[in-house]
Scaffold this motif. Structure first.
Motif, short mmCIF file in Angstrom:
data_model
loop_
_atom_site.label_atom_id
_atom_site.label_comp_id
_atom_site.label_asym_id
_atom_site.label_seq_id
_atom_site.Cartn_x
_atom_site.Cartn_y
_atom_site.Cartn_z
N LYS A 94 -118.53 55.37 -51.04
CA LYS A 94 -118.92 54.18 -51.83
C LYS A 94 -120.42 53.91 -51.69
O LYS A 94 -121.10 53.61 -52.67
CB LYS A 94 -118.12 52.96 -51.37
N THR A 95 -120.95 54.01 -50.47
CA THR A 95 -122.38 53.77 -50.24
C THR A 95 -123.20 54.84 -50.93
O THR A 95 -124.23 54.55 -51.57
CB THR A 95 -122.68 53.75 -48.73
N ALA A 114 -123.29 54.24 -54.69
CA ALA A 114 -124.20 53.13 -55.02
C ALA A 114 -125.66 53.59 -54.89
O ALA A 114 -126.50 53.26 -55.73
CB ALA A 114 -123.93 51.95 -54.09
N THR A 162 -128.76 53.84 -57.84
CA THR A 162 -130.10 53.28 -57.66
C THR A 162 -131.15 54.38 -57.74
O THR A 162 -132.21 54.20 -58.36
CB THR A 162 -130.20 52.56 -56.30
N LYS A 184 -130.19 48.11 -51.06
CA LYS A 184 -130.32 49.23 -52.00
C LYS A 184 -131.12 50.37 -51.37
O LYS A 184 -130.82 51.54 -51.61
CB LYS A 184 -130.96 48.76 -53.30
N GLU A 212 -128.75 52.25 -49.23
CA GLU A 212 -127.86 53.08 -50.04
C GLU A 212 -128.58 54.33 -50.56
O GLU A 212 -127.99 55.42 -50.59
CB GLU A 212 -127.31 52.25 -51.21
#
Length: 196
Positions: A92-93, A96, A100, A159, A162
């Motif tokens: 999931k990280t 994401a 970005t 962010k 991530e």
């Protein structure tokens, strides 16, 4: 009132320390508890010991504690190399961070992270340090003289974390970190040859 002869028949003939006991059947609730405990013990043994369907309790506690530590470090505002490496294995990280990266970084480093205007992020050569914390610091503060803006105020710590996780999902912990030769934006970096 009970007949004295019937009362005598209900007492067991043996005596321990002068104590005699009635010869009565055990109550059903007591028998159910006994047989239930035996059935549970057999089921527990089969589930954990014989067929290994579940983790043994000691191992299950260790696994749960490790997961709790990882979750706590992921939510912690204090970043470490270990926590960033752990996040680089969390899908999931990483997803994401990829979103970005593609929106903000791919124009210079390409979607494949192989570099174009900016250097490659998938090899073992690094300009400003190759640990996850050093890369996070580089992203946050930027390298203005080389054309990389300061991303800290734009992206924020979450962010950036991530993005670092996404970058390091392409690396393995413990791989060599080598100092890259000076980078000139727009040039393809030549991998140093041994002996030069």
């Amino acid at each position: 009132m009970n007949n004295p002869s019937e009362e005598k028949e209900l007492i067991r003939p043996h005596s321990y320390d002068g104590i005699q006991e009635y010869d009565k059947r055990l109550p059903n609730w007591w028998l159910m508890t006994l047989w239930g405990a035996i059935a549970f013990a057999i089921g527990y043994w089969l589930y954990y010991q014989e067929f290994h369907f579940g983790h043994e309790p000691g191992l299950a506690v260790e696994i749960q504690m490790t997961e709790n530590r990882e979750r706590a470090s992921a939510k912690s505002s204090v970043l470490t190399n270990d926590s960033l490496w752990t996040l680089s294995r969390d899908q999931k990280t990483v997803d994401a961070g990829k979103a970005t990266f593609l929106a903000n970084c791919a124009s210079c480093h390409l979607p494949t992270l192989t570099g174009q205007i900016g250097p490659s992020l998938v090899d073992e050569y690094w300009l400003h340090g190759g640990t996850p914390l050093e890369v996070a610091n580089t992203i946050e503060k930027g390298e203005i003289e080389k054309g990389m803006p300061t991303w800290g105020p734009v992206l924020g710590q979450q962010k950036i974390t991530e993005v670092v996780a996404f970058i390091f999902s392409h690396h393995q912990r413990g791989e060599p970190i080598k100092q890259a030769p000076p980078w000139i934006p727009g040039q393809v970096m030549q991998t140093p040859v041994a002996g030069n």
